[in-house]
Design an enzyme around this catalytic site. Structure first.
Site, PDB file in Angstrom:
ATOM      1  CG  ASN A  54       3.722  11.719   0.019  1.00  0.00           C
ATOM      2  OD1 ASN A  54       4.584  11.675  -0.701  1.00  0.00           O
ATOM      3  ND2 ASN A  54       3.111  10.547   0.479  1.00  0.00           N
ATOM      4  CG  HIS A  91       0.534   6.217  -1.176  1.00  0.00           C
ATOM      5  ND1 HIS A  91       1.792   5.748  -0.705  1.00  0.00           N
ATOM      6  CD2 HIS A  91      -0.333   5.300  -1.037  1.00  0.00           C
ATOM      7  CE1 HIS A  91       1.547   4.503  -0.607  1.00  0.00           C
ATOM      8  NE2 HIS A  91       0.306   4.258  -0.568  1.00  0.00           N
ATOM      9  CG  ASP A  94       1.902   6.743   2.465  1.00  0.00           C
ATOM     10  OD1 ASP A  94       2.511   7.603   1.976  1.00  0.00           O
ATOM     11  OD2 ASP A  94       2.290   5.355   2.547  1.00  0.00           O
TER      12      ASP A  94
END
Ligand code: GAR
Length: 196
Positions: A112, A114, A150
């Site tokens: 991911n 962020h 996150d």
């Protein structure tokens, strides 16, 4: 030659999706070819779907709205099924605004991006929160996906210095530019170092 299949999951604008596709799809790195056969959107109205059309990238839609009365596990069961049907080796989240289940995290290796220096400013308002904070720097993080929002082991981070009087728009544009630089780099690092 080894071929690695990547899928890109998104929910909105899709600018990272486009950047990743242009930089990685069909390219050979370190004796390994990267193939991106699939993108998937959790929203029917995501602008990223248009990007997939002009990139000629297959895009599946698995709408969160269709699962609003169902559990995260039910959504993820279908998500896993779709990804497995494309033999995906690495899942790349690019503005995919959903929390993933335990089962998903155990099934796939996923990354991911962020827009903050994690663990600071988790959640969906990271850019504005770091813009408004009194910190002198801001940045971007790429991490392995875990079932907490996150979180997960960091793969890559980079920073920008704040500029006095800079508008939010300009700050945001610099954050996105940094994302476009570090996400492909982080993906290549993971593909070459991990046994995926
Ligand atoms: C990016 O800034 C990404 O870092 C962020 O969503 C944006 C998607 O933009 N992700 C998160 O906030 C994850 N918590 P894009 O759709 O133009 O790539």
């Amino acid at each position: 030659m080894k071929i690695k299949n990547l899928a890109i999951l998104f929910s909105g604008n899709g600018s990272n999706l486009e950047n990743l596709y242009l930089h990685l799809h069909n390219k050979i790195f370190d004796g390994m070819k990267i193939n991106i056969p699939l993108a998937l959107s959790s929203r029917r109205d995501a602008y990223g779907i248009k990007r997939c059309e002009y990139l000629n990238l297959k895009c599946e839609i698995l709408s969160s709205k269709d699962y609003k009365d169902k559990s995260v596990e039910e959504y993820d069961a279908r998500l896993i099924e779709i990804l497995q049907s494309y033999n995906i080796d690495l899942v790349v989240l690019a503005g995919f605004m959903r929390i993933l289940s335990d089962r998903f995290c155990q099934t796939f290796c996923a990354l991911n991006i962020h827009p903050s220096i994690l663990p600071l400013f988790k959640g969906s308002n990271a850019i504005i929160e770091s813009y408004q904070s009194d910190m002198k720097i801001a940045g971007v993080s790429v991490h392995f996906v875990s079932k907490e929002l996150d979180s997960g082991i960091l793969v890559e981070q980079d920073i920008i210095h704040k500029i006095e009087g800079e508008s939010l728009e300009s700050f945001e544009a610099r954050i996105h530019s940094l994302e476009y630089k570090i996400y492909p780099k982080a993906i290549l690092k993971v593909l070459s170092k991990c046994k995926i």
